[in-house]
Design a protein around this motif. Structure first.
Motif, PDB file in Angstrom:
ATOM      1  N   ILE A  87      64.160  32.629  25.080  1.00 11.34           N
ATOM      2  CA  ILE A  87      64.828  33.195  26.255  1.00 11.34           C
ATOM      3  C   ILE A  87      65.791  32.232  26.934  1.00 11.34           C
ATOM      4  N   LEU A  90      66.684  31.645  30.966  1.00 10.49           N
ATOM      5  CA  LEU A  90      65.705  32.331  31.810  1.00 10.49           C
ATOM      6  C   LEU A  90      64.562  31.394  32.170  1.00 10.49           C
ATOM      7  N   THR A  93      64.396  30.143  35.798  1.00  5.81           N
ATOM      8  CA  THR A  93      63.753  30.902  36.877  1.00  5.81           C
ATOM      9  C   THR A  93      62.290  30.510  37.025  1.00  5.81           C
ATOM     10  N   LEU A 260      58.184  39.679  29.895  1.00 13.37           N
ATOM     11  CA  LEU A 260      59.335  39.612  30.793  1.00 13.37           C
ATOM     12  C   LEU A 260      59.384  40.819  31.729  1.00 13.37           C
ATOM     13  N   GLY A 315      68.951  37.515  38.854  1.00 10.49           N
ATOM     14  CA  GLY A 315      68.189  37.265  37.638  1.00 10.49           C
ATOM     15  C   GLY A 315      68.766  36.084  36.891  1.00 10.49           C
ATOM     16  N   HIS A 316      68.849  36.194  35.571  1.00  5.64           N
ATOM     17  CA  HIS A 316      69.426  35.108  34.781  1.00  5.64           C
ATOM     18  C   HIS A 316      69.737  35.613  33.386  1.00  5.64           C
ATOM     19  N   GLY A 318      70.317  33.994  29.323  1.00  5.34           N
ATOM     20  CA  GLY A 318      69.909  32.831  28.557  1.00  5.34           C
ATOM     21  C   GLY A 318      70.465  32.885  27.153  1.00  5.34           C
ATOM     22  N   LEU A 327      67.989  39.173  32.089  1.00  3.68           N
ATOM     23  CA  LEU A 327      67.061  39.860  32.987  1.00  3.68           C
ATOM     24  C   LEU A 327      67.737  39.980  34.342  1.00  3.68           C
ATOM     25  N   VAL A 338      65.814  44.361  31.186  1.00  2.00           N
ATOM     26  CA  VAL A 338      65.585  43.204  30.327  1.00  2.00           C
ATOM     27  C   VAL A 338      66.147  43.505  28.945  1.00  2.00           C
TER      28      VAL A 338
END
Length: 482
Positions: A87, A90, A93, A260, A315-316, A318, A327, A338
């Motif tokens: 991921i 991510l 986070t 996730l 979110g983020h 990756g 996400l 997601v």
């Protein structure tokens, strides 16, 4: 179902509050057939046009997964929700949540210079908040060969990460994405947890509490292999999956769609076993000035922020060699999307995950929670503070919310609104807007009756410029005129 093509599920699964979480009765746990079809088509288009060997996607609403689907294949079969993908960023986070936990426990302040807690850093005066928000000025990448495709053993010591000029910009002036900054934050977590590696801290303090047993530092079967797709031919090349060592906090984690979904539900609603909703809202607050004039993206504390079709998403995204992930959460709609894919480039997973949230918000807007009266006995003195107040001649309303929280809103076309948190000393602290961080005090007469409200030196009175009120500068004794 044809093996290696697609599968879809809309059976609800737990997310957000660990195993067994359920949606509120007012929010349907199943999406409408036309919504599910729109989601599946968007995922299918993303996988086909992006030429991803496999792709999985999910939507979380009301604290649980309400839709999942997959396209393509992993080892000859359509990937299910417990197949691991890498991921990438991510991971940041998760690291940010660990740091906020340390702050909430009183072990650090976000305003602290990192050098106060961690020796030998190249930016000792940069604050922890600046590291979280990528505004420390640190270089983007460590020295040496491409760290994402080489073993972490090439940089066994912290000094091996930093080149001759580790700081490229003045701290605090602008956003400059830095994977190095998160390597330092991982070391900070380890230092303040008595030398326990950050990955072990993450497992015991976060992952186990949220039921995320398939999120790990190293891949565990079943997992997808990472591939590069040839830009001009439908051919693939395997990518390495190295242990990045000290750079792990920047992008090491492997996870699954099911895990996730739990993480997305947590980021939306919080979980007091890990981090409360107020601290998560703080993470979503922009922490650095936006880049460019017509900005549509920013960064908070460990989370990316984007504006998309009038919605603010947090979110983020990756990426690591062979993998892409995204996400996004929409706190206002209480929905998240997601997407995971096992290719180095091609699919626009950030846009795809955002579109999943948008499809649900458009087809099935959130049903608001039912109104309920405040619980517990009311404080008569606090209730007496509610109602109209005037800043000069500008009318405002003061309302009582849950847990002694107050809300001030203007009643005319102009004015400043804010929510206020009750403090132990009888004052309130502004939570947002112009009055964020400012103190609201009730000023009383010698006999104990309420005289006025003092909000950061602004005086709010019960009447508009009444001569008897304590208005700064006084009021003309003849009062209002026709």
């Amino acid at each position: 179902m044809t093996i290696g093509q697609s599968t879809e599920s809309h059976e609800p699964g737990p997310a957000g509050h660990g195993p067994g979480a359920v949606a509120t009765p007012e929010e349907p746990t199943e999406l409408l057939p036309q919504t599910r079809r729109a989601l599946l088509r968007r995922l299918a288009v993303g996988q086909a046009e992006g030429r991803a060997p496999s792709m999985t996607g999910a939507v979380v609403r009301g604290g649980q997964a309400v839709w999942t689907a997959a396209r393509g294949s992993v080892e000859g079969a359509v990937p299910h929700r417990d197949v691991q993908y890498r991921i990438g960023s991510l991971t940041k986070t998760f690291v940010a949540v660990l740091v906020l936990r340390l702050r909430d426990e009183g072990l650090l302040r976000l305003e602290d210079p990192v050098g106060r807690h961690l020796d030998g850093t190249p930016v000792p005066d940069a604050t922890i908040a600046q590291l979280l928000a990528h505004s420390s000025g640190l270089a983007a990448e460590p020295q040496g060969p491409w760290w994402e495709r080489t073993a972490g053993t090439l940089r066994p010591y912290p000094a091996d990460l930093f080149g001759e000029r580790p700081q490229r910009l003045p701290a605090g002036r602008r956003h400059h994405y830095s994977n190095l900054g998160y390597a330092l934050l991982g070391a900070l977590v380890e230092r303040l947890r008595g030398g326990t590696p950050w990955g072990e801290v993450l497992r015991s303090e976060v992952l186990e509490r949220l039921g995320m047993g398939r999120t790990t530092l190293r891949p565990e079967r079943p997992h997808a292999s990472g591939w590069a797709v040839h830009p001009w031919a439908d051919a693939v090349l395997p990518e390495p999956a190295e242990d990045t060592g000290l750079m792990g906090p920047a992008g090491q984690l492997w996870s699954t769609l099911a895990d996730l979904c739990r993480w997305a539900g947590f980021l939306l609603r919080g979980d007091e076993r890990v981090l409360g909703a107020a601290s998560l809202a703080e993470m979503r607050t922009p922490a650095v000035p936006p880049e460019g004039n017509a900005w549509d993206a920013g960064y908070g504390l460990g989370v990316q922020l984007v504006r998309r079709e009038g919605r603010l998403l947090a979110g983020h995204v990756g990426s690591m060699p062979g993998f892409l992930a995204a996400l996004w959460t929409d706190p206002e709609e209480d929905v998240a999307g997601v997407v995971l894919a096992n290719c180095t480039s091609g699919p626009a997973v950030a846009a795809l995950a955002a579109d999943l949230t948008g499809i649900v918000s458009e087809h099935e807007p959130r049903i608001p929670e039912p109104w309920r009266p405040l619980s517990g006995p009311l404080d008569p003195e606090l209730l007496a503070l509610t109602g109209p107040w005037y800043w000069g001649a500008n009318p405002h309303a003061l309302r009582l919310r849950s847990e002694r929280e107050l809300e001030l809103t203007p009643l005319s076309g102009s004015g400043r609104a804010s929510r206020f948190r009750a403090e132990k000393d009888g004052t309130w602290t502004g939570l947002d807007g112009y009055y964020a961080g400012e103190t609201l005090r009730v000023v009383r007469e010698p006999d104990g009756s309420v005289s006025h409200l003092d909000l950061g030196t602004f005086v709010f009175t019960r009447g508009p410029y009444e001569p008897s009120e304590p208005v700064p500068g006084g009021v003309d004794p003849e009062g209002w005129r026709a």
